[in-house]
Design a protein around this motif. Structure first.
Motif, short mmCIF file in Angstrom:
data_model
loop_
_atom_site.label_atom_id
_atom_site.label_comp_id
_atom_site.label_asym_id
_atom_site.label_seq_id
_atom_site.Cartn_x
_atom_site.Cartn_y
_atom_site.Cartn_z
N GLU A 323 0.82 -1.21 0.00
CA GLU A 323 0.00 0.00 0.00
C GLU A 323 0.86 1.27 0.00
O GLU A 323 1.97 1.28 0.52
CB GLU A 323 -1.00 0.00 1.15
N THR A 324 0.33 2.29 -0.59
CA THR A 324 1.02 3.57 -0.71
C THR A 324 1.59 4.02 0.64
O THR A 324 2.75 4.44 0.73
CB THR A 324 0.04 4.64 -1.24
N CYS A 325 0.78 3.94 1.67
CA CYS A 325 1.21 4.45 2.98
C CYS A 325 2.39 3.66 3.54
O CYS A 325 3.22 4.22 4.25
CB CYS A 325 0.05 4.43 3.97
N ALA A 326 2.44 2.37 3.25
CA ALA A 326 3.59 1.59 3.71
C ALA A 326 4.85 2.04 2.99
O ALA A 326 5.94 2.08 3.58
CB ALA A 326 3.34 0.09 3.49
N GLY A 327 4.72 2.42 1.72
CA GLY A 327 5.86 2.95 1.00
C GLY A 327 6.37 4.24 1.65
O GLY A 327 7.56 4.42 1.88
N ILE A 328 5.43 5.10 1.97
CA ILE A 328 5.82 6.38 2.58
C ILE A 328 6.40 6.15 3.97
O ILE A 328 7.41 6.76 4.35
CB ILE A 328 4.61 7.33 2.58
N ALA A 329 5.80 5.23 4.71
CA ALA A 329 6.33 4.92 6.04
C ALA A 329 7.73 4.31 5.94
O ALA A 329 8.59 4.58 6.79
CB ALA A 329 5.37 3.98 6.76
N ALA A 330 7.96 3.51 4.92
CA ALA A 330 9.30 2.92 4.75
C ALA A 330 10.33 4.01 4.41
O ALA A 330 11.49 3.94 4.83
CB ALA A 330 9.27 1.85 3.66
N ILE A 331 9.91 5.01 3.66
CA ILE A 331 10.80 6.15 3.41
C ILE A 331 11.13 6.85 4.73
O ILE A 331 12.28 7.22 5.00
CB ILE A 331 10.17 7.15 2.41
N MET A 332 10.12 7.01 5.56
CA MET A 332 10.35 7.65 6.87
C MET A 332 11.42 6.89 7.65
O MET A 332 12.32 7.49 8.26
CB MET A 332 9.04 7.69 7.68
N VAL A 333 11.31 5.57 7.66
CA VAL A 333 12.28 4.76 8.41
C VAL A 333 13.66 4.85 7.77
O VAL A 333 14.67 5.07 8.45
CB VAL A 333 11.82 3.29 8.49
N ALA A 334 13.70 4.68 6.45
CA ALA A 334 15.00 4.69 5.75
C ALA A 334 15.71 6.03 5.94
O ALA A 334 16.93 6.08 6.17
CB ALA A 334 14.78 4.38 4.27
N TRP A 335 14.95 7.10 5.85
CA TRP A 335 15.54 8.44 6.00
C TRP A 335 16.12 8.63 7.40
O TRP A 335 17.25 9.10 7.58
CB TRP A 335 14.48 9.50 5.69
N ARG A 336 15.34 8.23 8.39
CA ARG A 336 15.82 8.36 9.78
C ARG A 336 17.07 7.51 10.01
O ARG A 336 18.01 7.94 10.69
CB ARG A 336 14.70 7.96 10.75
N GLU A 403 -12.79 5.04 1.15
CA GLU A 403 -13.42 5.11 2.47
C GLU A 403 -12.31 5.27 3.52
O GLU A 403 -12.42 6.03 4.47
CB GLU A 403 -14.22 3.82 2.70
N VAL A 404 -11.23 4.50 3.34
CA VAL A 404 -10.03 4.64 4.17
C VAL A 404 -9.01 5.37 3.30
O VAL A 404 -8.30 4.76 2.52
CB VAL A 404 -9.50 3.26 4.58
N SER A 405 -8.96 6.68 3.42
CA SER A 405 -8.23 7.44 2.41
C SER A 405 -6.91 7.98 2.91
O SER A 405 -6.52 9.11 2.64
CB SER A 405 -9.10 8.57 1.87
N CYS A 406 -6.16 7.15 3.62
CA CYS A 406 -4.90 7.59 4.21
C CYS A 406 -3.84 7.90 3.16
O CYS A 406 -2.93 8.69 3.41
CB CYS A 406 -4.39 6.51 5.16
N CYS A 407 -3.95 7.28 1.98
CA CYS A 407 -2.88 7.41 0.99
C CYS A 407 -2.78 8.82 0.45
O CYS A 407 -1.69 9.29 0.13
CB CYS A 407 -3.08 6.42 -0.14
N LEU A 408 -3.90 9.53 0.33
CA LEU A 408 -3.86 10.83 -0.32
C LEU A 408 -3.03 11.83 0.49
O LEU A 408 -2.07 12.41 -0.01
CB LEU A 408 -5.27 11.37 -0.54
N ALA A 409 -3.40 12.02 1.74
CA ALA A 409 -2.68 13.03 2.52
C ALA A 409 -1.24 12.60 2.78
O ALA A 409 -0.33 13.43 2.87
CB ALA A 409 -3.42 13.29 3.84
N ASN A 410 -1.04 11.30 2.88
CA ASN A 410 0.32 10.81 3.09
C ASN A 410 1.20 11.13 1.87
O ASN A 410 2.34 11.58 2.01
CB ASN A 410 0.29 9.30 3.34
N THR A 411 0.66 10.90 0.69
CA THR A 411 1.39 11.22 -0.53
C THR A 411 1.63 12.72 -0.61
O THR A 411 2.73 13.17 -0.99
CB THR A 411 0.59 10.75 -1.76
N ALA A 412 0.62 13.47 -0.25
CA ALA A 412 0.73 14.94 -0.34
C ALA A 412 1.83 15.46 0.59
O ALA A 412 2.62 16.33 0.20
CB ALA A 412 -0.61 15.59 -0.02
N ARG A 413 1.90 14.94 1.80
CA ARG A 413 2.92 15.48 2.72
C ARG A 413 4.31 15.05 2.27
O ARG A 413 5.29 15.77 2.44
CB ARG A 413 2.63 15.11 4.18
#
Lengths: 631, 631
Positions: A323-336, A403-413
């Motif tokens: 899922e998109t959000c897992a990709g973004i979360a993995a970037i968060m971890v990798a960056w840190r 309905e569970v739209s976490c990916c949009l704002a996560n991608t945006a930030r």
């Protein structure tokens, strides 16, 4: 690790007080053109408003109003919808840091006033709990997402503070955090939230405010995780990362986003407490996850049912979840992890995810999104009208909303803050991690000012040109990442060839304004073979070109992709578009798909065209596959 | 198709009024020993009581009592728990037909009284709707399972009527069916239930009672299905088979059990209405499902999220779903299609499912069950204590109970009635479909009595001996199924070799008591290769022996199964146990599992032992795989 003093200036998404690398802020790196500038522009122009429109339409913003608070109007949306409003504010904040926008500033201020109005006297803030007719506060820690939402609020407030002089949201966040520390402190509830996120939020708020109790509370939550204090559930405690204490776990498991947000918070905590053992523990968990539980695209989490990591090497292309959000979360971890350790390979991971998950997620109009990222689409994708919400989560085409739209704002930030992932400063000089048209203007560790202009057609072209635009006397180091796939890369400094081996080119000299460096990365398309333990793609190859995973797509489905076999003995061709030599085999119908011998069909040779995976499903209903069986 | 008159005698699970084959009842075929006799005994001795104990403990039976009905006690369990009580009564009924048991008769009578007491004045019967404090009747057709439960009640009542002189439950069912016909008839609600099952229930009740309106109502439900009258849902209308009208669909899709129960009802309907076009439509759907959407084990449905069929050829071994109930439902469809068309290959399908899904599902003690049937277990299975309910559904080891415990009673009713799947009568004589120690005593189509004794060590041994035990003058045909895998089978009649080709041996003569037939099926283990479009098992072979799928199991996990490669060029050996030649390759650790070349490790040759898949996970925590990568 060198310790540094945190500050609120410069618009940095993550500001560790120590680490091998110092991150740069939005004011220090600007993306000026190319692949990502276009996506940043779309994000700022369309996506933020799109998110706001849907959140208003669905009542997610309206939940903060007094009518809902008094119980005189119905609360709408799922229990985590507050967090979407916060993430959108975070995205808006980075965007105003990237590019001043007084109208957006006003919007953020208005949203902040609205949110502040919903905060209870003791600091508690969640629109779905504790008010007339609602469930009691913390009555459902497993699924209520109360601390999860609080964590996103904390992150948003820090983003706002770091990109403006406005600390209104930070003040709301402080009161939330104070409440959390009281409620869940050493003398409070011995509990964790079902969805980690409060942990990185608290550490970031500590960084922004210097308030030690926020860091202590994050440490407490991390220490409590893995003790099975959450109730038994069919998905198992692993779903919540609550099965094994953080310090004892060997790999990320369970719900991918939960596990990754937690890992991000644990890195933050380890850095701020100087706990190198904890840092290396979470680094080893992430490394093992990369080695055994990650898709070629960098995507993580293969299960639809529980949006979870599966066992090692269970990485099916069919219905890949990723899922998109897992990709973004993995970037968060990798960056840190990269900031803390300086290990350049984490920037490879970030690049892979950016080009193959984040770039894939967004529709060209910035108003439609993939939630999940399959690597093999066998039946024609459907097309959703622009005003139709996708129910639930997961599969299906890019949709305007879920309905569970976490990916949009996560991608945006992520997009709004993307320039800050381009480069960093270490003790020796400047390090460039990502290649894009960008202008860097910052100071080295010793305070000398340095400027660098980067221009490139990357990733379509592997040539990256650099020009030093500011320098002060004395030597410093310019380090340029060499991606793991870039064997044969060359680099010149003012025309002189330089050594280019290892994970980065390291150029040390007394740079002068006007010095020119040219990095040439080999961009010929290449075959990639999977570990044989990934059963789902055995006997297949993928084609990659630079950081970009390619795929075969059949718009309209005219070409039966599942009949294709490619000749992996002949290198992919790249004149015009990328093609591979292959055959299409028309297999006979058989009543039972298992036999002592495989079916043999009529074979037609053909050149199979490939396109970037991030481009798929943009030209109407199509079928697609990344992994191609070999002849 | 020849028309016949239905009757309530002889204990037949399905009694079509026409068709190429006439099914035999429990009184006509008895399994006397061997593989299935043992399982039938365990079922009768342990499983039925186990089911009753849990249903009492969890309150599923108690839901029918007056206290719950008046709202003075809480209703317990999921919305479909009534159906489990009905299926258990169905299983008990077949069991009393198989073997008289006055205590069980009393138990059934008491349960019937309890159920009758919960029936509303107008015939409506469901413990979760329409009573004080409950949702309104038919207020949630998509998920309420009201008609689904009614369908199981109808089937149970027919089972009871066909195995006893007791029509008390049949009378309850008539009132339920009358209510359903009124509520959902031509002038009633234009709607279907989210879970098909009322359809086969109504046709069977029509068969048992001759009441035409029940058949008409089934026809109406089938005609309405696929019109998207159910609400939009994230799983799509296909989940409910409500996406495409039954007559227009090409393949089974969506939730596997829903699709298969519906298909069973459609076959029943087509047979009773003489609608050959409808019959061939559903046969083609099932055939295509077998050709493209079925596991090697005969299991169906590959998705965990929605327990659904996926696209063609998406059949991962990892986390194969293949739930027990879908296996049983597929047997229901195959049996009905074989009775209607006489196509012997459906008996191959039934055999495959019996040995590889049904036999796998049950623990040796008859008190634990697999809900889902993975074909590849990478991490050690856990062991659940005997008193712990598995939450939800799906994965995990054999459990004593599941929150959604449909598999137990379904398995029980299948095992109790299993002898009726062994043989049938056609216009020419007797057909034997399944090989087991069994005594057959029935009448041919022309009324002549015929008896046959079958003795065999099958499936451990391929020799099946038959002795004619009753015969009247004049020729008749004895047909013995030749499984598709049984090339090279031989048959002798009183020592004389006979021709054995095609899908069955057909022996026609004026049989005499004492005539002996010996069928020898080749039982050497064999490699089986998958269709290349099944990506998930490309480059793998499986090993089958007769009807039994084998697997490699590592109890304790000492052997790393994912390091194995087998030599598919050397036939499996079968002295003692079955082994295949292979190598174990210790692969090096790599930080990223994708590269231009695969990893190369230290190889050790070894003989890999295989065991029947149905035996796996019976000796403690283990890892397992069915599909084996080749060298």
């Amino acid at each position: 690790m060198a310790a540094r003093t945190a500050d609120l200036t410069g618009g940095r998404p993550v500001v560790p007080s120590r680490g091998v690398l110092r991150p740069l802020g939005l004011s220090e790196v600007r993306i000026t053109g190319g692949f990502w500038a276009q996506r940043q522009a779309t994000n700022g122009r369309a996506t933020l408003d799109h998110g706001r429109e849907w959140m208003d339409k669905l009542g997610w913003t309206g939940n903060f109003t007094a009518e809902v608070g008094r119980g005189s109007a119905e609360r709408r949306g799922r229990e985590f919808s507050d967090s979407e409003v916060y993430k959108l504010i975070e995205a808006m904040s980075w965007e105003t840091g990237r590019q001043a926008d007084p109208a957006r500033d006003t919007e953020i201020a208005e949203l902040t006033t609205m949110i502040a109005g919903a905060q209870a006297a003791g600091g508690y803030l969640h629109t779905a709990f504790g008010r007339p007719g609602q469930q009691a506060r913390y009555g459902d820690l497993a699924w209520g997402h109360e601390l999860y939402c609080a964590g996103h609020l904390l992150q948003a407030s820090v983003a706002r503070a770091r990109t403006s002089g406005d600390d209104a949201l930070l003040n709301v966040a402080r009161r939330v955090a104070d409440h959390v520390c009281e409620e869940f402190g050493p003398a409070g509830r011995d509990a964790v939230c079902g969805h980690p996120e409060i942990e990185p939020g608290l550490v970031e708020l500590f960084r922004a405010t210097g308030e030690q109790r926020y860091l202590d509370q994050a440490a407490l939550f991390v220490a409590r995780r893995g003790r099975r204090t959450l109730p038994r559930h069919e998905f198992g405690w692993s779903y919540f990362s609550d099965d094994i204490p953080v310090r004892e776990a060997k790999v990320l498991r369970g719900h991918a986003v939960r596990a990754l947000y937690l890992a991000a918070g644990v890195v933050d905590l380890a850095v701020e407490t100087g706990d190198d053992e904890l840092l290396e523990t979470v680094a080893a968990q992430f490394d093992r996850t990369l080695a055994r539980r990650t898709y070629l695209t960098g995507g993580m989490g293969s299960r639809h049912l529980d949006e979870a990591f599966s066992d090692d090497f269970v990485l099916p292309a069919d219905r890949a979840y990723s899922e998109t959000c897992a990709g973004i979360a993995a970037i968060m971890v990798a960056w840190r992890l990269m900031l803390a350790t300086g290990r350049e390979r984490y920037a490879d991971v970030i690049e892979r995810i950016l080009y193959n998950v984040v770039a894939t997620a967004i529709g060209d109009d910035g108003r439609s999104f993939f939630y999940a990222h399959t690597l093999h689409q066998r039946s024609l994708t459907a097309v959703l009208p622009g005003d139709v919400e996708q129910l639930g989560f997961g599969g299906g085409p890019r949709a305007p909303w879920f309905e569970v739209s976490c990916c949009l704002a996560n991608t945006a930030r992520m997009l709004a803050s993307l320039s800050t992932y381009v480069a960093s400063v270490d003790d020796d000089g400047l390090r460039v991690h990502q290649y894009a048209d960008a202008d860097i203007d910052t100071t080295l560790a010793d305070g000398r000012r340095v400027g660098l202009r980067m221009r490139t057609g990357y990733p379509d072209d592997g040539t990256v040109g650099f020009e030093v635009t500011a320098a002060e006397p004395g030597p410093w180091t310019l380090a340029l990442r060499l991606p793991a796939w870039a064997a044969g890369a060359t680099v010149t400094l003012n025309g002189e060839p330089q050594s280019a081996t290892g994970d980065r080119v390291v150029l040390r000299r007394d740079f002068a304004v006007g010095d020119r460096i040219v990095l040439a990365l080999p961009m010929r398309p290449r075959f990639t073979r999977p570990d044989p333990r990934i059963d789902a793609v055995r006997g297949c190859v993928a084609v990659e070109q630079g950081p970009v995973v390619l795929c075969v797509e059949s718009v309209g489905g005219e070409l039966d992709l599942d009949s294709l076999r490619v000749d992996a003995g002949t290198d992919p061709a790249a004149d015009g578009g990328v093609t591979v030599r292959g055959v299409a085999e028309e297999l006979p119908e058989r009543p039972w798909p298992y036999a002592d011998a495989g079916p043999v069909g009529q074979r037609t040779t053909l050149d199979v065209p490939l396109v970037p995976y991030h481009r798929w499903a943009r030209s109407g209903p199509s079928t697609m596959r990344v992994w191609l069986p070999t002849t």
